[in-house]
Design a protein around this motif. Structure first.
Motif, PDB file in Angstrom:
ATOM      1  N   ARG A   7       0.967  -1.128  -0.089  1.00 17.23           N
ATOM      2  CA  ARG A   7       0.098  -0.125  -0.025  1.00 17.23           C
ATOM      3  C   ARG A   7       0.846   1.206  -0.100  1.00 17.23           C
ATOM      4  O   ARG A   7       0.538   2.435   0.322  1.00 17.23           O
ATOM      5  N   THR A   8       2.307   1.107  -0.164  1.00 23.01           N
ATOM      6  CA  THR A   8       3.133   2.312  -0.222  1.00 23.01           C
ATOM      7  C   THR A   8       2.986   2.925  -1.475  1.00 23.01           C
ATOM      8  O   THR A   8       3.176   2.373  -2.427  1.00 23.01           O
ATOM      9  N   THR A   9       2.744   4.336  -1.570  1.00 22.71           N
ATOM     10  CA  THR A   9       2.644   4.886  -2.615  1.00 22.71           C
ATOM     11  C   THR A   9       3.379   6.094  -2.568  1.00 22.71           C
ATOM     12  O   THR A   9       3.576   6.790  -1.365  1.00 22.71           O
ATOM     13  N   ALA A  10       3.953   6.665  -3.729  1.00 16.65           N
ATOM     14  CA  ALA A  10       4.737   7.983  -4.065  1.00 16.65           C
ATOM     15  C   ALA A  10       3.685   8.971  -3.659  1.00 16.65           C
ATOM     16  O   ALA A  10       2.599   8.985  -3.832  1.00 16.65           O
ATOM     17  N   GLU A  11       4.408  10.229  -3.560  1.00 13.73           N
ATOM     18  CA  GLU A  11       3.556  11.478  -3.337  1.00 13.73           C
ATOM     19  C   GLU A  11       2.947  11.891  -4.925  1.00 13.73           C
ATOM     20  O   GLU A  11       3.896  11.989  -5.759  1.00 13.73           O
ATOM     21  N   THR A  12       1.834  11.568  -4.868  1.00 16.11           N
ATOM     22  CA  THR A  12       1.001  11.457  -6.296  1.00 16.11           C
ATOM     23  C   THR A  12      -0.095  12.457  -5.948  1.00 16.11           C
ATOM     24  O   THR A  12      -0.895  12.236  -5.198  1.00 16.11           O
ATOM     25  N   THR A  13      -0.314  13.191  -6.804  1.00 19.70           N
ATOM     26  CA  THR A  13      -1.220  14.004  -7.111  1.00 19.70           C
ATOM     27  C   THR A  13      -2.582  13.170  -7.792  1.00 19.70           C
ATOM     28  O   THR A  13      -2.253  13.024  -9.208  1.00 19.70           O
ATOM     29  N   TRP A  14      -3.562  12.624  -7.430  1.00 17.59           N
ATOM     30  CA  TRP A  14      -4.364  11.713  -7.913  1.00 17.59           C
ATOM     31  C   TRP A  14      -5.230  12.395  -8.923  1.00 17.59           C
ATOM     32  O   TRP A  14      -5.941  13.551  -8.303  1.00 17.59           O
ATOM     33  N   PRO A  15      -5.455  12.368 -10.282  1.00 14.28           N
ATOM     34  CA  PRO A  15      -6.128  12.960 -11.134  1.00 14.28           C
ATOM     35  C   PRO A  15      -7.653  12.788 -10.620  1.00 14.28           C
ATOM     36  O   PRO A  15      -8.181  11.795 -10.428  1.00 14.28           O
ATOM     37  N   THR A  16      -8.402  14.209 -10.479  1.00 13.67           N
ATOM     38  CA  THR A  16      -9.674  13.965 -10.302  1.00 13.67           C
ATOM     39  C   THR A  16     -10.498  13.474 -11.313  1.00 13.67           C
ATOM     40  O   THR A  16     -11.743  12.907 -10.844  1.00 13.67           O
ATOM     41  N   ALA A  17      -9.894  13.167 -12.451  1.00 13.13           N
ATOM     42  CA  ALA A  17     -10.991  12.593 -13.917  1.00 13.13           C
ATOM     43  C   ALA A  17     -10.684  11.282 -13.657  1.00 13.13           C
ATOM     44  O   ALA A  17     -11.631  10.611 -14.474  1.00 13.13           O
ATOM     45  N   TYR A  18     -10.176  10.771 -12.906  1.00 13.52           N
ATOM     46  CA  TYR A  18      -9.981   9.309 -12.767  1.00 13.52           C
ATOM     47  C   TYR A  18     -11.007   8.544 -12.003  1.00 13.52           C
ATOM     48  O   TYR A  18     -11.898   9.367 -11.420  1.00 13.52           O
ATOM     49  N   PRO A  19     -11.642   7.280 -12.605  1.00 16.51           N
ATOM     50  CA  PRO A  19     -12.934   6.874 -12.036  1.00 16.51           C
ATOM     51  C   PRO A  19     -12.514   6.661 -10.353  1.00 16.51           C
ATOM     52  O   PRO A  19     -11.520   6.512  -9.930  1.00 16.51           O
ATOM     53  N   GLU A  20     -13.749   6.188  -9.987  1.00 21.84           N
ATOM     54  CA  GLU A  20     -13.871   6.114  -8.415  1.00 21.84           C
ATOM     55  C   GLU A  20     -13.846   4.734  -7.814  1.00 21.84           C
ATOM     56  O   GLU A  20     -13.832   4.319  -6.915  1.00 21.84           O
ATOM     57  N   GLY A  21     -14.003   3.732  -9.050  1.00 18.06           N
ATOM     58  CA  GLY A  21     -13.924   2.427  -8.617  1.00 18.06           C
ATOM     59  C   GLY A  21     -13.787   1.572 -10.139  1.00 18.06           C
ATOM     60  O   GLY A  21     -14.337   2.024 -11.012  1.00 18.06           O
ATOM     61  N   TYR A  22     -13.217   0.271  -9.693  1.00 14.12           N
ATOM     62  CA  TYR A  22     -13.071  -0.545 -10.924  1.00 14.12           C
ATOM     63  C   TYR A  22     -13.505  -1.871 -10.634  1.00 14.12           C
ATOM     64  O   TYR A  22     -13.528  -2.430  -9.548  1.00 14.12           O
ATOM     65  N   ALA A  23     -13.989  -2.593 -11.823  1.00 12.19           N
ATOM     66  CA  ALA A  23     -14.421  -3.915 -11.840  1.00 12.19           C
ATOM     67  C   ALA A  23     -13.404  -4.901 -12.696  1.00 12.19           C
ATOM     68  O   ALA A  23     -13.690  -4.783 -13.757  1.00 12.19           O
ATOM     69  N   VAL A  24     -12.303  -5.382 -12.215  1.00 11.48           N
ATOM     70  CA  VAL A  24     -11.431  -6.349 -13.055  1.00 11.48           C
ATOM     71  C   VAL A  24     -12.236  -7.446 -13.389  1.00 11.48           C
ATOM     72  O   VAL A  24     -12.603  -8.250 -12.429  1.00 11.48           O
ATOM     73  N   VAL A  25     -12.341  -7.810 -14.515  1.00 13.39           N
ATOM     74  CA  VAL A  25     -12.895  -8.969 -14.925  1.00 13.39           C
ATOM     75  C   VAL A  25     -12.514  -9.981 -15.967  1.00 13.39           C
ATOM     76  O   VAL A  25     -11.656  -9.583 -16.804  1.00 13.39           O
ATOM     77  N   ASP A  26     -12.666 -11.235 -15.793  1.00 11.53           N
ATOM     78  CA  ASP A  26     -12.510 -12.224 -16.959  1.00 11.53           C
ATOM     79  C   ASP A  26     -13.483 -13.149 -16.907  1.00 11.53           C
ATOM     80  O   ASP A  26     -14.033 -13.740 -15.851  1.00 11.53           O
ATOM     81  N   VAL A  27     -13.735 -13.583 -18.155  1.00 15.61           N
ATOM     82  CA  VAL A  27     -14.772 -14.667 -18.542  1.00 15.61           C
ATOM     83  C   VAL A  27     -14.273 -15.531 -19.217  1.00 15.61           C
ATOM     84  O   VAL A  27     -13.216 -15.502 -20.252  1.00 15.61           O
ATOM     85  N   GLU A  28     -14.509 -16.954 -19.137  1.00 17.71           N
ATOM     86  CA  GLU A  28     -14.102 -17.924 -20.106  1.00 17.71           C
ATOM     87  C   GLU A  28     -15.468 -18.131 -20.665  1.00 17.71           C
ATOM     88  O   GLU A  28     -16.454 -18.250 -20.358  1.00 17.71           O
ATOM     89  N   THR A  29     -15.180 -18.755 -21.869  1.00 18.39           N
ATOM     90  CA  THR A  29     -16.330 -18.794 -22.846  1.00 18.39           C
ATOM     91  C   THR A  29     -16.291 -19.952 -23.782  1.00 18.39           C
ATOM     92  O   THR A  29     -15.172 -20.727 -23.791  1.00 18.39           O
ATOM     93  N   THR A  30     -17.429 -20.422 -24.404  1.00 19.07           N
ATOM     94  CA  THR A  30     -17.412 -21.600 -25.280  1.00 19.07           C
ATOM     95  C   THR A  30     -16.763 -21.065 -26.648  1.00 19.07           C
ATOM     96  O   THR A  30     -16.439 -22.162 -27.263  1.00 19.07           O
TER      97      THR A  30
END
Length: 326
Positions: A7-30
């Motif tokens: 959880r160690t992060t450098a001093e970064t100004t987080w862009p306000t335009a970035y999303p507030e959350g993500y859903a990392v997805v993987d699907v296996e298919t036929t």
């Protein structure tokens, strides 16, 4: 310590335009065609900085043949008692809601998910997607190709079960977090794309299966050829059933495809394959969804005895292309 635990992060100004959350997805298919189905799905939910909040995994009964079992390892017996997609649609939606869908080749995962929701007479609650292939290009990461395993190796993430939805989603989540932080640190624009849910669905009268699938569109597949750099690997010969593709193999395409043809060709080139514009005795493999058509390529393939697979099988083969002989 893993990427997810750090959880160690450098001093970064987080862009306000970035999303507030993500859903990392993987699907296996036929497979990859319009009528193919999801057989397993996994979601890692991340906060705005890419830290994992929770994860979820399920098998899904596709109500049809599971496709290339040798790739995903899921047999009909393993899936027969799994829930139908309509039975998991609500929970799946809850994990996607109000988040940006993140996937490796996100267009594919999004299309499969959107189609499943349309079959269930619902709409997936996804408005934007982010492809980690596109993000790695924005970051100019020094990757040999754009396979998930290469992205994982770059960030020191260990794959445990390739082509298992839960492990692939975990690997991608671990690789996405440092990618996201690098983008924030350098002020890189995230390559977000709009997702437009399907609102209705009608089943095809033909049930596709691996090895033979219905053709798509009008059948007029003419398109101007695209100039590509020469393949750096020698041609190792023809593709053999049951063995992986090998870098340098000459791949030709014929007929309509469910995934944009240039995307398929780009993925083939990135994997080290030679995309050929015609079929000859040197062609390693012909990819077509309509092997009985009378196109010049299919006619020549039959006369030369060139191996033929459909789009779905080829896409799964692309996931494990063997390195060229040194």
């Amino acid at each position: 310590m893993t990427m997810l635990d750090d959880r160690t992060t450098a001093e970064t100004t987080w862009p306000t335009a970035y999303p507030e959350g993500y859903a990392v997805v993987d699907v296996e298919t036929t497979g990859l065609a319009r009528d193919d189905r999801i057989i397993s799905a996994a979601v890692y939910r991340l906060d705005a900085q890419g830290n994992v909040e929770d994860h979820w995994y399920t098998l899904v009964n596709p109500q049809r043949d599971p496709g290339p079992v040798w790739i995903h390892g899921l047999t009909s017996d393993m899936l027969q008692d799994a829930p139908l997609f309509k039975d998991i649609a609500e929970e799946f939606a809850g994990r996607l809601a109000d988040r940006v869908l993140v996937a490796h080749n996100a267009m594919f995962d999004w299309q499969m998910i959107a189609r499943e929701y349309a079959r269930a007479a619902e709409a997936a609650p996804v408005r934007q997607r982010l492809c980690t292939i596109a993000l790695s290009k924005e970051l100019n990461l020094p990757l040999p190709n754009h396979k998930l395993e290469s992205l994982a190796a770059h960030f020191g993430v260990v794959q445990q079960r390739a082509h298992h939805a839960l492990d692939d989603a975990r690997v991608l989540a671990e690789a996405f977090r440092p990618s996201l932080h690098a983008a924030a640190r350098d002020g890189v624009r995230l390559p977000l794309l709009e997702c437009r849910p399907l609102t209705e669905w009608s089943d095809s009268p033909v049930t596709p299966r691996i090895g033979r699938q219905a053709s798509y569109g009008s059948g007029n597949s003419w398109r101007p050829s695209r100039k590509r750099p020469p393949c750096p690997h020698p041609n190792p010969g023809r593709f053999e059933d049951g063995k992986p593709l090998k870098q340098g193999m000459r791949i030709a395409f014929s007929g309509d495809t469910s995934v944009d043809r240039e995307l398929l060709e780009d993925r083939a080139v990135e994997a080290g394959l030679h995309v050929a514009t015609s079929v000859s005795r040197l062609t390693s493999l012909l990819v077509t969804n309509d092997p009985d058509s009378a196109t010049s390529k299919t006619v020549k393939a039959k006369s030369f005895g060139t191996p033929v697979v459909d789009e779905a099988a080829f896409t799964h083969l692309l996931r494990d292309v063997a390195a060229a002989d040194g």
